[in-house]
Design an enzyme around this catalytic site. Structure first.
Site, PDB file in Angstrom:
ATOM      1  N   HIS A 224       8.860  13.034  10.896  1.00 60.67           N
ATOM      2  CA  HIS A 224       7.829  12.495  11.587  1.00 60.67           C
ATOM      3  C   HIS A 224       7.083  13.045  12.712  1.00 60.67           C
ATOM      4  CE1 HIS A 224       6.158   8.343  12.626  1.00 60.67           C
ATOM      5  NE2 HIS A 224       6.269   9.121  13.770  1.00 60.67           N
ATOM      6  N   GLU A 225       7.961  13.722  13.520  1.00 59.97           N
ATOM      7  CA  GLU A 225       7.440  14.411  14.838  1.00 59.97           C
ATOM      8  C   GLU A 225       6.932  15.648  14.550  1.00 59.97           C
ATOM      9  OE1 GLU A 225       7.146  12.989  17.657  1.00 59.97           O
ATOM     10  OE2 GLU A 225       8.486  11.267  16.794  1.00 59.97           O
ATOM     11  N   HIS A 228       3.285  14.989  13.403  1.00 56.50           N
ATOM     12  CA  HIS A 228       2.493  15.134  14.658  1.00 56.50           C
ATOM     13  C   HIS A 228       2.049  16.393  15.180  1.00 56.50           C
ATOM     14  CE1 HIS A 228       2.427  10.446  14.570  1.00 56.50           C
ATOM     15  NE2 HIS A 228       3.395  10.605  14.961  1.00 56.50           N
TER      16      HIS A 228
END
Length: 722
Positions: A224-225, A228
């Protein structure tokens, strides 16, 4: 706080909340809403970034040479394990597991292949080479208080302290806990690619979620990170708006609009928006309403539900990597060292400023090759001129260095660029050109006799040096005030879009000869808008002096003002984006006493220490001359306030008060290199007060005394003769 408040794109503090993980919160909406409210022009910045990505994706769609676009992008990673000797000092095996899980997630294989995701053709490798070219495991364990991160500012400071070149490495920092005040626990913090290469670039993770060997679901937090970091929003970003699927919502057309950011909504089917088909163009794959994509890595959900990136997310990630993060693809820091590899790792001479046209370059040569380095060609070039080559011979083993003095060079007054590079290694072709070359700026500043008068009418003179290690710089601007000539130019340092606390930028005068001066001082005009809400509360302007041609500056400043003391106007931050002086009433005249340096040749440096998004600082009408010290500013004590004797002295001297009323302050004594050799608190009771200062390691030379009190400050000097 720099990038943490620069854009909402600049900070994404996110979590994937699954049942077995600690409760966490997401800072995305918090940062986004804060920027919308406090940062003028924020909407425009967001639109410009998204429009740029949209155009890049469309260009690549139209580029037939891309074909199926199956090239694998390899991203080099370095893990900084921050710890205090607790469980957060995770073993290297956990990092290896995390890299393996991350590769499986981005290639959509193994546990993460649940039938709906796409292969991103992105892989990750642990770095094998440090920024200086030395071997590494790609993992460093750092004992530091930053193992517990309590604020966004601490996170930024930590990254500035420990980062490896963010243009060449994906920096991952692991900590025991991350919390941003009222935002609660944060499980991950990533910087968006709009700020690629900045010191705060990278990802911070809770160490407990890194590479848990018994449960690959934990690694969806890292996926997820990284999403980003590579340009992906949350799937529920912007809620249901979908008239333009490339510029609304999560800016990805094949992830259905979703407005539900409730944590752990589960793997069951949800449909939070009915706008899936609102964009009628062919780029929108939805002609009817469909369920939300609750298994997407960029949603909030249980770890066992997250297992997919979409094709549209793949396009966005690859466009961002090719453009904004292209340095990661060419950094070559995951390679195996070769036998023959030489490089320049430092230029020791010249410093930033030189006071003679002649200098001898001095460089550090390092052997990055496995075989002994016995010879290399070292090339020297100034300002794109002719290349001078010197052949070095010796014997330097793997990872070791040697310092080499090169032949003398001669330059004209003004700014220059020195380039030094190697072009062979032990008679062989150098295997890696990335570490061959270094470039530094430097200035030859000829001596100037009094008076020195500069109004910046023709810009920043070549004889003035710029100290700007962070890339920000002083420049000339049309906001000055000169009541005599009417000229409107001045020197300006624009801090309105530069948010990192603590960074400093300097404007340095030529060397000034005070050997025959009697009453020297400097006058200058300053303009500064102070934000009444405290946004630039720590912005500070210093005037410092150097006695060694700018190699060092004395620790005690001749001028030191911040906040309201520095301000010439108080500004409401909510109504003014960038304050500029509009007339002479916005300026103030300042005077700096230089009598302590009579008989010396000095340089003066205006040093601006920046807070976050502060207003610009303006300097104009600098006048350094003799016979003007009598006009010293109100914040200066007269030279007669204290007496220093004997002078010359052998190893110590008396400081005696000549001031009739009590004073409280501090006495500082510095040597000619600017090093503090004595410092003590002072509490006088009037003219009967005196103290003896014995310098413990004093050598023959000149020592500078600074006394600072609430009533003002003064400087003097004593001579020690052994």
């Amino acid at each position: 706080m720099h990038n943490l408040l620069l854009l909402f794109l600049s900070l994404v503090a996110c979590m994937s909340a699954f049942a077995q993980s600690p409760q966490g919160t997401c800072g995305m909406e918090i940062i986004h809403d804060n920027r919308l409210y406090t940062d003028p022009g924020y909407d425009q910045k967001v639109r410009e970034f998204d429009e740029w990505v949209m155009r890049a994706i469309m260009r690549e769609r139209n580029n037939s040479s891309r074909g199926a676009d199956t090239a694998v992008f390899t991203i080099p990673v370095v893990y900084h394990i921050l710890h205090q000797n607790g469980a957060e000092n995770i073993p290297d095996a956990r990092v290896y597991q995390e890299i393996a899980n991350l590769n499986d997630a981005f290639r959509n294989v193994g546990f993460y292949d649940q039938g709906e995701g796409v292969d991103m053709h992105v892989e990750f490798c642990l770095a094998t080479v440090t920024p200086d070219g030395f071997p590494t495991s790609g993992i460093e364990h750092i004992e530091t208080p930053y193992a517990i991160i309590s604020t966004a500012q601490e996170n930024a400071e930590m990254r500035r302290t420990f980062n490896w070149d963010p243009n060449r490495y994906l920096n991952v920092y692991t900590a025991r806990s991350i919390s941003f005040g009222g935002a609660g626990i944060i499980l991950g913090v990533a910087i968006f690619p709009s700020d690629a290469g900045e010191p705060e670039d990278g990802i911070t993770m809770m160490s407990s979620l890194v590479g848990v060997p018994t449960d690959p679901r934990e690694s969806t937090v890292m996926a997820h990170e990284v999403g980003h970091y590579m340009g992906l929003y949350h799937t529920f970003q912007g809620r249901c708006g979908n008239n333009d699927c490339m510029l609304q919502g999560d800016r990805v057309c094949d992830t259905p609009p979703d407005h539900d950011s409730v944590l752990r909504e589960g793997c069951i089917i949800h449909n939070n928006c009915t706008s899936d088909a609102d964009d009628p163009r062919s780029i929108n794959p939805f002609t009817t309403d469909v369920p939300d994509m609750n298994n997407n890595y960029m949603d909030y959900n249980a770890g066992h539900c997250q297992n997919a990136f979409s094709q549209g997310q793949r396009e966005r990630v690859r466009a961002v990597i090719r453009n904004l993060r292209s340095g990661l693809l060419t950094s070559a820091v995951c390679r195996i060292p070769s036998p023959y590899d030489a490089g320049i790792t430092a230029i020791e001479n010249p410093p930033l400023t030189i006071c003679s046209p002649n200098f001898f370059p001095q460089v550090t040569l390092t052997n990055f090759g496995l075989a002994p380095l016995t010879s290399t060609a070292i090339n020297v070039q100034i300002d794109g001129g002719p290349v001078y080559t010197e052949n070095w011979t010796g014997n330097v083993s793997y990872t070791q260095s040697t310092t080499i003095a090169l032949s003398g060079q001669t330059v004209s007054p003004g700014p220059h660029i020195l380039t030094v590079y190697t072009s062979s290694a032990s008679g062989q072709i150098d295997a890696n050109s990335d570490n061959d070359t270094l470039r530094i700026p430097f200035y030859y500043t000829p001596e100037t006799v009094l008076p020195l008068q500069e109004g910046f009418e023709q810009g920043i003179p070549d004889s003035w040096a710029l100290y700007n290690p962070e890339g920000n710089s002083w420049e000339d601007a049309p906001y000055g005030c000169d009541s005599v000539s009417g000229d409107a130019r001045c020197a300006m340092l624009d801090n309105s879009l530069f948010y990192a606390a603590g960074y400093e930028d300097g404007l340095i005068t030529p060397i000034i000869d005070l050997t025959g001066a009697v009453d020297p001082a400097m006058n200058f005009d300053v303009a500064f808008g102070f934000r009444t809400n405290g946004g630039n509360a720590s912005d500070r302007l210093l005037v410092q002096v150097s006695l060694d041609c700018g190699a060092t500056f004395l620790e005690s400043s001749l001028y030191n003002k911040r906040r309201n003391d520095l301000a010439t106007a108080n500004i409401n931050n909510d109504t003014v984006a960038k304050w500029v002086p509009t007339d002479c009433n916005d300026w103030r005249r300042e005077t700096v006493d230089l009598r302590a340096f009579i008989g010396q040749k000095i340089m003066l440096r205006f040093l601006y220490s920046k807070s976050r998004n502060g207003f610009p600082i303006y300097i104009d009408n600098v006048n350094i001359g003799d016979g003007i010290a009598a006009s010293i500013s109100p914040n200066a004590l007269p030279q007669t306030a204290f007496r220093f004797y004997p002078n010359p002295a052998t190893d110590g001297f008396y400081v005696e008060s000549q001031w009739t009323s009590p004073l409280t302050g501090q006495i500082t004594v510095a040597d000619m290199m600017g090093r503090t050799v004595w410092k003590e608190e002072m509490h006088t009771n009037g003219r009967s007060w005196r103290t003896f200062i014995k310098l413990p390691t004093a050598h023959t030379g000149i020592y500078f005394i600074t006394i600072e009190t609430a009533e003002g400050r003064m400087s003097s000097k004593v001579v020690i003769r052994k």
